[in-house]
Scaffold this active site. Structure first.
Site: not given
Ligand SMILES: [Zn+2]
Length: 329
Positions: A59, A62, A151, A215
């Site tokens: 993404h 990020e 992420h 994450e």
């Molecule tokens: Zn992500």
């Protein structure tokens, strides 16, 4: 020379080139945002235990994980960080990074395991290219296969650092891997219950890799990240790269959750009943209404259920939220 800068200067494709560090580590820039790192020759035959994919920027907005990968690259290039495993670094979505957005045409992390075949979007082409490089990398040797896809989340989280463990079909969850993630500072692990178009499910399912979507905190702009917040994760990755990490030990306090409901947006009547600023992993009592749609509603089935990744404006048919509950490995 910077891996990040080179990638941003050539966001769509780049000619392959390579260089060798003064301590004999080979750095091969295979395409834009795709960097192969091999230990110096003498070490390679003795100490390579793992083939590790470390990815970031799947993404584009990020940024913290991209800065982490750039820092690891700098330390490898200078010789400060020894390399004793085979590595593939991937910066996932450079065009999205340039426009500071999650994606350009569509979510790259839904397009793996061949899901890209139905699309000609920028991200579909990128997924195809990444799959090719990862396939070649894993098939070059028989070392243990690992993949950490880094992420940061859009919204705040009651548990800031956590990993999503892809669905393993018949394979067993690895307690040794979860223990490693706990040493990296992760507070929770979420066990997936079905296949997905994610990068980590692709490497896990196609290559039997120990793979995780990780994450690490909240999305911020380049330069706004407090990198001290990522110290434990950086140390874990350094130990992995240098060969110090040997995956012994057991998980201690890390919390484990499984998915109890995948909430799908079925129609334009779909509504999420959580505040825009509600944090991931917020706990709800039994009976709390979390989502409603034409002929559907989801109320928590027992105390202690939580939600993660709520996005109301997904296309119809896509996942709008996961509801999770505590479990054990
Ligand atoms: Zn992500």
């Amino acid at each position: 020379m910077s891996f990040l800068k080179t990638t941003l200067e050539n966001p769509l494709s780049a000619p392959a080139h390579s260089l060798r560090t003064h301590n004999g580590v080979d750095l091969e820039f295979l395409d834009t945002g795709i960097l192969r790192v091999s230990p110096a020759g003498a070490l390679a035959s003795q100490k390579n235990n793992y083939r590790v994919v470390i990815s970031c920027g799947v993404h584009g907005n990020e940024t913290a994980p991209i800065e982490m990968v750039e820092q690891l690259f700098t330390e490898i290039k200078s010789g400060e960080l020894a390399v004793n495993n085979e590595l593939l670094f991937i910066i996932g979505n450079p065009p999205a990074m340039i426009q500071e957005s999650r994606f350009v045409d569509e979510n790259l992390n839904r397009l793996f395991s061949g899901q890209h075949t139905a699309s000609e979007s920028k991200e579909a082409n990128r997924a195809r290219l990444i799959e090719e490089h990862v396939t070649r990398f894993y098939q070059e040797g028989d070392e243990g296969r690992l993949h950490y896809d880094l992420h940061t989340a859009i919204r705040g989280s009651e548990l800031e650092k956590f990993a999503v463990y892809p669905f393993l079909h018949e394979r067993q969850w690895s307690t040794a891997q979860v223990a490693f993630l706990e040493r990296c500072g992760l507070e929770a692990i979420l066990l997936s219950s079905k296949p997905a178009g994610t990068f980590s499910y692709f490497t896990s399912n196609h290559f039997g890799a120990h793979s995780f979507t990780i994450e690490l905190g909240k999305v911020r702009k380049f330069g706004d990240n407090d990198m001290s917040n990522f110290g434990q994760a950086m140390q874990g990755l350094r130990d992995l790269i240098s060969g110090k990490e040997n995956f012994d030990g057991k998980p201690n306090a890390i919390q484990v959750f499984s998915v109890v409901e995948e909430v799908i947006k079925r129609s334009d009547d779909f509504k999420l009943h959580v505040a825009d600023d509600a944090k991931n992993f917020t706990v709800f009592p039994k009976g709390h209404l979390l989502a409603s749609d034409k002929d559907y509603e989801y109320r928590t089935q027992r105390d202690g259920e939580r939600f993660v990744f709520p996005i109301a404006n997904v296309p119809i048919g896509q996942r709008a939220m996961l509801v999770i509950a505590p479990t054990t490995l």
